[in-house]
Design an enzyme around this catalytic site. Structure first.
Site, mmCIF file in Angstrom:
data_model
loop_
_atom_site.group_PDB
_atom_site.id
_atom_site.type_symbol
_atom_site.label_atom_id
_atom_site.label_comp_id
_atom_site.label_asym_id
_atom_site.label_seq_id
_atom_site.Cartn_x
_atom_site.Cartn_y
_atom_site.Cartn_z
ATOM 1 N N TYR A 145 68.372 -44.830 21.711
ATOM 2 C CA TYR A 145 68.084 -46.274 21.705
ATOM 3 C C TYR A 145 67.091 -46.619 20.607
ATOM 4 O O TYR A 145 66.097 -45.927 20.451
ATOM 5 C CB TYR A 145 67.507 -46.712 23.065
ATOM 6 C CG TYR A 145 68.408 -47.742 23.713
ATOM 7 C CD1 TYR A 145 68.462 -49.039 23.213
ATOM 8 C CD2 TYR A 145 69.242 -47.395 24.776
ATOM 9 C CE1 TYR A 145 69.323 -49.967 23.775
ATOM 10 C CE2 TYR A 145 70.101 -48.315 25.330
ATOM 11 C CZ TYR A 145 70.137 -49.614 24.823
ATOM 12 O OH TYR A 145 70.992 -50.526 25.362
ATOM 13 N N GLU A 173 66.117 -50.245 19.576
ATOM 14 C CA GLU A 173 65.940 -51.696 19.418
ATOM 15 C C GLU A 173 64.847 -52.006 18.400
ATOM 16 O O GLU A 173 63.770 -51.405 18.437
ATOM 17 C CB GLU A 173 65.576 -52.335 20.761
ATOM 18 C CG GLU A 173 66.800 -52.580 21.623
ATOM 19 C CD GLU A 173 66.473 -53.327 22.902
ATOM 20 O OE1 GLU A 173 65.297 -53.651 23.141
ATOM 21 O OE2 GLU A 173 67.409 -53.576 23.685
ATOM 22 N N ASP A 187 83.105 -64.499 4.478
ATOM 23 C CA ASP A 187 83.508 -63.462 5.428
ATOM 24 C C ASP A 187 84.542 -62.586 4.725
ATOM 25 O O ASP A 187 85.703 -62.968 4.575
ATOM 26 C CB ASP A 187 84.095 -64.119 6.676
ATOM 27 C CG ASP A 187 84.525 -63.106 7.729
ATOM 28 O OD1 ASP A 187 84.586 -61.900 7.407
ATOM 29 O OD2 ASP A 187 84.806 -63.529 8.869
ATOM 30 N N THR A 215 83.286 -56.726 8.255
ATOM 31 C CA THR A 215 83.479 -55.565 9.113
ATOM 32 C C THR A 215 83.415 -54.339 8.206
ATOM 33 O O THR A 215 83.518 -54.453 6.978
ATOM 34 C CB THR A 215 84.856 -55.577 9.797
ATOM 35 O OG1 THR A 215 85.862 -55.636 8.786
ATOM 36 C CG2 THR A 215 85.009 -56.755 10.741
ATOM 37 N N LYS A 265 87.938 -52.106 8.000
ATOM 38 C CA LYS A 265 89.242 -52.518 7.480
ATOM 39 C C LYS A 265 89.449 -51.825 6.127
ATOM 40 O O LYS A 265 89.484 -50.601 6.091
ATOM 41 C CB LYS A 265 89.320 -54.042 7.471
ATOM 42 C CG LYS A 265 89.199 -54.602 8.916
ATOM 43 C CD LYS A 265 89.218 -56.102 9.018
ATOM 44 C CE LYS A 265 89.017 -56.523 10.481
ATOM 45 N NZ LYS A 265 88.937 -57.988 10.637
ATOM 46 N N ARG A 276 84.188 -48.653 13.193
ATOM 47 C CA ARG A 276 84.194 -50.042 13.670
ATOM 48 C C ARG A 276 82.754 -50.528 13.721
ATOM 49 O O ARG A 276 81.925 -49.998 14.452
ATOM 50 C CB ARG A 276 84.793 -50.121 15.074
ATOM 51 C CG ARG A 276 86.187 -49.571 15.159
ATOM 52 C CD ARG A 276 86.853 -50.030 16.424
ATOM 53 N NE ARG A 276 87.303 -51.389 16.260
ATOM 54 C CZ ARG A 276 88.488 -51.720 15.748
ATOM 55 N NH1 ARG A 276 89.331 -50.783 15.368
ATOM 56 N NH2 ARG A 276 88.830 -52.968 15.643
HETATM 57 C C1 LIG Z 1 88.454 -58.760 11.626
HETATM 58 C C2 LIG Z 1 87.733 -60.000 11.251
HETATM 59 C C3 LIG Z 1 86.605 -60.419 11.939
HETATM 60 C C4 LIG Z 1 86.133 -59.859 13.253
HETATM 61 O O1 LIG Z 1 85.955 -58.563 13.352
HETATM 62 P P1 LIG Z 1 85.924 -57.828 14.791
HETATM 63 O O2 LIG Z 1 85.306 -56.548 14.423
HETATM 64 O O3 LIG Z 1 87.334 -57.755 15.235
HETATM 65 O O4 LIG Z 1 85.072 -58.655 15.693
HETATM 66 C C5 LIG Z 1 85.905 -61.517 11.461
HETATM 67 N N1 LIG Z 1 86.336 -62.175 10.376
HETATM 68 C C6 LIG Z 1 87.438 -61.831 9.715
HETATM 69 C C7 LIG Z 1 87.850 -62.606 8.524
HETATM 70 C C8 LIG Z 1 88.188 -60.740 10.137
HETATM 71 O O5 LIG Z 1 89.291 -60.414 9.480
#
Ligand SMILES: *Cc1c(COP(=O)(O)O)cnc(C)c1O
Length: 423
Positions: free
Chosen positions: A56, A58, A202, A228, A231, A237
């Site tokens: 942990y 925090e 994003d 993220t 991807k 993740r």
């Molecule tokens: C995948 C994605 C997210 C969210 O990611 P999670 O890990 O699934 O919560 C946010 N914004 C965009 C553009 C995404 O493609």
């Protein structure tokens, strides 16, 4: 080379071990075209599965609420430094649990409930967290949505500007989950400046392309960048928020204690590993190869009469409107999965069908590029794809087994990071 697979798990809990092993085989045997997925390296897998999950932490390095941070502090600092260097950002927060919580932290940094946010509409390719109706972000904030143009399938920048000047949002999102084209960060920044909004980029989908130089970077244009890590960036993740020194403290406070408790240290370690991988020259080759595969696959699909939103792709992602093929997205996706091609059904812009039964398919080439598939194979992939979709349109289910076997044969020649079949 066979990895010794899960000996403790197999001994203690064969039910779970069996499902994990079956999932590994499934990932090995299929052509995985889900645009948000990938295969992480064995090193990323090891870090994810490490004893760091026991700890942990925090707070932030040097300011923790628990003792025993002798190793976690330098580890998180390493991840932060690598993120800053890779993306050229002044500040990085690597604690968000995933992309959605990272985006929520952006709201918590800059907005009060009820404030106005402008984002791309979900059925046009935006993300839930950019203010879509069913998301908390669409309920707790006054969400206004821009769209893509009907004629080009590309984001309507005139509409973005119009809405921004009319609605005066505090926050503007750019980026999305089903955008096959380059995002014009400077144009968004100009509009945000004009209306006095914070610009959030994003880059969840394209972070690996940005890191590898295959897509322009939002850094220097956006006030805050979320992504993220799992991807195209090919990490565990998780998520990160990049920002300027000006907003660093506020972003950190929004993540913890604003929204989260303890960071997932095993994920932080794996993010650090993935960031080092993404900084290597061969990752730039990987990013370029992802795009080359997507372009080759798009061309092969166009040749077979498929209608691609925006007419093609600049990145890893292809969005197909199946209307002219007389089959909906959902039955096509199901038939393709049974035939060894894994992807997801997706709304297309101005979709006349319902979100849970839309007209389109979304696919991406990040995972198959990791496996080593090359552009010369994309016409073959499109041929299988077409055969299955045409059969699905006729209600013919006889092709699935044969195509799945052919795909298994092909994929057996392309090693999967972190797993290999025994014997
Ligand atoms: C995948 C994605 C997210 C969210 O990611 P999670 O890990 O699934 O919560 C946010 N914004 C965009 C553009 C995404 O493609």
């Amino acid at each position: 080379m066979h990895q010794p697979s899960l000996p403790h798990l197999q001994g203690q809990d064969p039910s779970v071990a069996g499902l994990v092993e079956a999932e590994a085989r499934r990932q090995f045997e299929k052509i995985r075209l889900i645009a948000s997925e990938n295969y992480v390296s064995p090193a990323v897998l090891e870090a994810t599965g490490s004893v760091l999950t026991n700890k942990y932490s925090e707070g932030y390095a040097g300011r923790r609420y628990y003792e025993g941070q002798q190793n976690v502090d330098p580890l998180e600092q390493l991840a932060i430094e690598r993120a800053r260097t890779l993306f050229g950002a002044e500040h990085a927060n690597v604690q968000p649990y995933s992309g959605s919580p990272a985006n929520l932290a952006v709201y918590a940094t800059f907005l009060e409930p009820g404030d106005t946010v402008l984002g791309l509409s979900l059925p046009m390719g935006g993300h839930l967290t950019h203010g879509w109706t069913v998301s908390a972000t669409g309920k707790w904030f006054n969400a206004v949505r821009y769209e893509v143009r009907r004629d080009t399938g590309r984001v309507d920048m005139d509409q973005v500007r119009e809405l921004a000047l009319k609605e005066r949002p505090k926050l503007i999102w750019c980026g999305g989950t089903a955008l096959p084209r380059t995002i014009d960060f400077p144009a968004f920044a100009e509009i945000a400046r004009e209306c006095g909004a914070v610009l959030a980029a994003d880059i969840a989908h394209i972070a690996g392309l940005v890191a590898g130089g295959a897509h322009p970077s939002p850094v220097g244009h956006a006030d805050v960048v979320t992504t993220t890590t799992h991807k195209t960036l090919r990490g565990p993740r998780g998520a990160m928020i990049l920002t300027t020194d000006e907003h660093a403290k506020a972003v950190d406070r929004a993540v913890f204690p604003g929204l989260q408790g303890g960071p997932h240290n095993h994920t932080t370690a794996a993010i650090a590993v993935a960031l080092a991988e993404a900084a290597r020259p061969d990752f730039a080759d990987y990013a370029r190869a992802i795009v080359a595969n997507a372009v080759a696959l798009a061309d092969a699909l166009l040749e077979r009469g498929y209608d691609l939103v925006s007419g093609g792709t600049d990145n890893h992602l292809i969005l197909i409107d199946l209307t002219n093929k007389g089959v909906a997205g959902k039955p096509a996706a199901r038939a393709l999965d049974e035939a060894g091609i894994e992807l997801n059904y997706n709304a297309v812009p101005f979709d006349p069908r319902k979100p849970f039964d839309p007209s389109g398919l979304r696919l991406g080439t990040a995972a198959i590029t990791t496996r080593g598939l090359t552009p010369d194979l994309m016409p073959r992939v499109a041929e299988w794809f077409d055969e299955v979709v045409v059969a699905a349109g006729k209600g013919d289910t006889t092709v699935a087994d044969r195509v799945a076997a052919e795909i298994r044969d092909l994929m057996a020649a392309y090693p999967m990071p972190g797993w290999a079949p025994l014997g």
